[in-house]
Design a protein around this motif. Structure first.
Motif, short mmCIF file in Angstrom:
data_model
loop_
_atom_site.label_atom_id
_atom_site.label_comp_id
_atom_site.label_asym_id
_atom_site.label_seq_id
_atom_site.Cartn_x
_atom_site.Cartn_y
_atom_site.Cartn_z
N ALA A 161 13.80 40.70 32.79
CA ALA A 161 14.08 40.08 34.07
C ALA A 161 13.35 40.79 35.21
CB ALA A 161 15.58 40.08 34.33
N ASN A 162 13.33 42.11 35.18
CA ASN A 162 12.65 42.88 36.22
C ASN A 162 11.14 42.65 36.18
OD1 ASN A 162 14.98 43.98 37.29
ND2 ASN A 162 14.93 45.77 35.94
N GLY A 163 10.60 42.51 34.97
CA GLY A 163 9.18 42.23 34.82
C GLY A 163 8.82 40.88 35.41
N LEU A 164 9.67 39.90 35.16
CA LEU A 164 9.44 38.57 35.71
C LEU A 164 9.55 38.59 37.23
CD1 LEU A 164 9.04 35.53 35.38
CD2 LEU A 164 11.50 35.31 35.01
N ALA A 165 10.53 39.31 37.74
CA ALA A 165 10.73 39.40 39.18
C ALA A 165 9.49 39.98 39.87
CB ALA A 165 11.96 40.24 39.49
N ASP A 166 8.93 41.02 39.26
CA ASP A 166 7.74 41.65 39.83
C ASP A 166 6.56 40.67 39.87
OD1 ASP A 166 9.08 44.01 40.21
OD2 ASP A 166 8.39 44.92 38.33
N LYS A 167 6.49 39.82 38.85
CA LYS A 167 5.37 38.88 38.75
C LYS A 167 5.48 37.75 39.76
CE LYS A 167 1.81 37.57 36.02
NZ LYS A 167 0.72 38.43 35.55
N VAL A 168 6.69 37.29 40.00
CA VAL A 168 6.89 36.09 40.83
C VAL A 168 7.18 36.43 42.29
CG1 VAL A 168 8.29 33.99 41.10
CG2 VAL A 168 7.68 34.79 38.82
N LYS A 169 7.76 37.59 42.53
CA LYS A 169 8.13 37.96 43.89
C LYS A 169 6.89 38.04 44.78
CE LYS A 169 10.74 41.42 46.51
NZ LYS A 169 11.47 42.71 46.43
N ASP A 170 6.97 37.38 45.94
CA ASP A 170 5.86 37.35 46.91
C ASP A 170 4.53 36.98 46.25
OD1 ASP A 170 7.34 37.96 49.16
OD2 ASP A 170 7.23 40.12 48.79
N ASN A 171 4.59 35.99 45.38
CA ASN A 171 3.39 35.54 44.68
C ASN A 171 2.53 34.70 45.62
OD1 ASN A 171 1.95 33.30 42.94
ND2 ASN A 171 2.35 35.04 41.57
N GLU A 172 1.27 35.12 45.77
CA GLU A 172 0.38 34.47 46.74
C GLU A 172 0.15 33.00 46.41
OE1 GLU A 172 -3.24 36.57 47.29
OE2 GLU A 172 -2.27 38.42 47.99
N GLU A 173 0.00 32.68 45.12
CA GLU A 173 -0.26 31.29 44.74
C GLU A 173 0.93 30.39 45.08
OE1 GLU A 173 -1.43 28.54 40.84
OE2 GLU A 173 -0.82 30.63 40.57
N LEU A 174 2.14 30.87 44.78
CA LEU A 174 3.32 30.06 45.05
C LEU A 174 3.55 29.89 46.55
CD1 LEU A 174 5.74 31.44 42.32
CD2 LEU A 174 4.65 29.20 42.38
N HIS A 175 3.33 30.95 47.32
CA HIS A 175 3.43 30.83 48.78
C HIS A 175 2.41 29.82 49.31
CE1 HIS A 175 6.47 33.73 49.75
NE2 HIS A 175 5.83 34.74 49.19
N ALA A 176 1.19 29.88 48.77
CA ALA A 176 0.13 28.96 49.22
C ALA A 176 0.49 27.51 48.89
CB ALA A 176 -1.20 29.34 48.58
N LYS A 177 1.03 27.28 47.68
CA LYS A 177 1.43 25.93 47.27
C LYS A 177 2.55 25.40 48.18
CE LYS A 177 -1.05 25.02 43.54
NZ LYS A 177 -1.88 23.81 43.39
N ALA A 178 3.53 26.25 48.48
CA ALA A 178 4.65 25.83 49.32
C ALA A 178 4.18 25.50 50.73
CB ALA A 178 5.71 26.92 49.35
N GLN A 179 3.27 26.32 51.26
CA GLN A 179 2.79 26.12 52.62
C GLN A 179 1.86 24.92 52.74
OE1 GLN A 179 1.18 29.97 53.61
NE2 GLN A 179 3.17 30.97 53.39
N ALA A 180 1.08 24.66 51.68
CA ALA A 180 0.14 23.54 51.69
C ALA A 180 0.87 22.20 51.62
CB ALA A 180 -0.84 23.65 50.53
#
Length: 386
Positions: A161-180
């Protein structure tokens, strides 16, 4: 000669009558609300009984089928499984839907989930070491991965779970998709306003199907809320249907996740049959609220003759007519007495027995494109029949 003339006259009359009847039938058909459903697999009814990709008629339990039943019409289905906001823009600009949109009275739009879900699931797969070359929306491999850890210790699960959190937290691609998404969504609305200027547009925002899934739920929520900021509660261009709050309060998706029963997990993010019913109800309620008139008031009620009442009604907003009902007690069964467009009515009915006291109430309604939108019932009044 006279016989031929009579025969010719008869043919002409039949032709005219046929033309008039055809016109009447055509106009009667066109008087119904044209309902167009746009969006992704949620709108298409993915996973419900009777679903198949690319079908013109959605499953009977899908929210668009339920909304069309409420409207008394058939939906025109332009929902495409897998579509994101860019795909929706391409569809609208292609001209394929121009004809139905120009005649649309109601439009529903479910879009945005795939803008996030595709990359979100791909990141999860990469984190879990799932390397199979499969469609980005395929979540069955993630289910298998979770199930493989059914005998793992809590420490091992926490490390994953911690490994996944590190990968997804503040993820630039996901932020970019949400903002676009915001720019794409506004473009979709602008296109719809241009191509369907008379339509009422009802937009569902994005719910979190993984809200109860360990770690994934809270991480997904961050980006879903960021994407949902594109939707406005009080937009003059569309009505927002808040499915985010609806699904947060109840388990209305197909997702099933119990850490103690990893053999039977289900990560299908689509609405369940119950979820579709709740979405349809929310949309129908919003349509009613928009088109329903103010409640009717009974200004005067009296009985001046046997089996007869005189009733005077009013409504503070525009309306098509009134529905009058009566009951033998205030909490009894209400029976329709009459539909009327008049404010003052003298009604004689064998249903009204002499010497008995009855309770009356009225609803105002608007008749729009073949659909009656009723107000809430007004105050109850009673009278003794002569």
């Amino acid at each position: 000669m006279k016989i031929r003339f009579k025969y010719l006259f008869f043919i002409i009359c039949m032709f005219i009558a046929g033309t008039v009847m055809y016109t009447m039938c055509t106009n009667a058909g066109s008087s119904k609300t044209t309902y167009v459903a746009l969006g992704d697999s949620i709108a298409a009814g993915y996973g419900l009984e009777g679903y198949s990709g690319g079908q013109e008629v959605p499953p009977a339990d899908s929210y668009q089928s339920l909304v069309s039943k409420f409207l008394g019409t058939s939906p025109v289905n332009y929902a495409v499984t897998g579509d994101d906001s860019t795909d929706c823009i391409e569809l609208l600009n292609s001209g394929k839907a121009d004809e139905v949109l120009s005649d649309a009275g109601i439009i529903t739009l479910s879009i945005g989930s795939n803008d996030l879900l595709g990359p979100f699931i791909r990141i999860i797969k990469e984190t879990f070491g799932i390397t199979e070359d499969v469609n980005g929306m395929d979540y069955s491999l993630i289910e298998d991965y979770y199930a493989s850890f059914k005998d793992a210790s809590f420490t091992d699960l926490l490390a994953i779970a911690n490994g996944l959190a590190d990968k997804v937290k503040d993820n630039e691609e996901l932020h970019a998709k949400a903002q676009a998404f915001s720019a794409n969504f506004n473009e979709i609305i602008n296109i719809l306003k241009e191509k369907a200027p008379e339509a009422g547009i009802y937009v569902t925002n994005i719910y979190n199907p993984f809200k109860d899934v360990m770690v994934v739920g809270s991480l997904a929520d961050t980006y879903i809320n960021e994407l949902n900021s594109a939707f406005k509660n009080n937009s003059g261009d569309y009505t927002l249907i808040d499915t985010y709050s609806l699904f947060a309060g109840e388990n209305l998706s197909n997702v099933k996740f119990d850490i103690s029963d990893l053999d039977n997990i289900n990560l299908d993010p689509h609405p369940s049959k119950k979820g579709h019913a709740r979405i349809a109800s929310a949309i129908s309620d919003a349509i009613k609220e928009k088109y329903s008139p103010a409640p009717a008031n009974i200004n005067q009620l009296k009985s001046t003759a046997k089996n007869t009442i005189t009733i005077k009604l009013s409504c503070t907003s525009g309306k098509s007519g009134y529905e009058i009902k009566f009951a033998s007690s205030k909490d009894g069964k209400w029976t329709k007495l009459k539909d009327t467009s008049k404010n003052t009515n003298s009604i004689k009915s064998a249903k009204l027995k002499s010497g008995k006291t009855y309770y009356f109430r009225a609803r105002s309604y608007n008749n729009i494109n073949g659909v009656k939108y009723y107000s809430k019932p007004g105050k109850v009044k009673k009278v003794k029949i002569k």
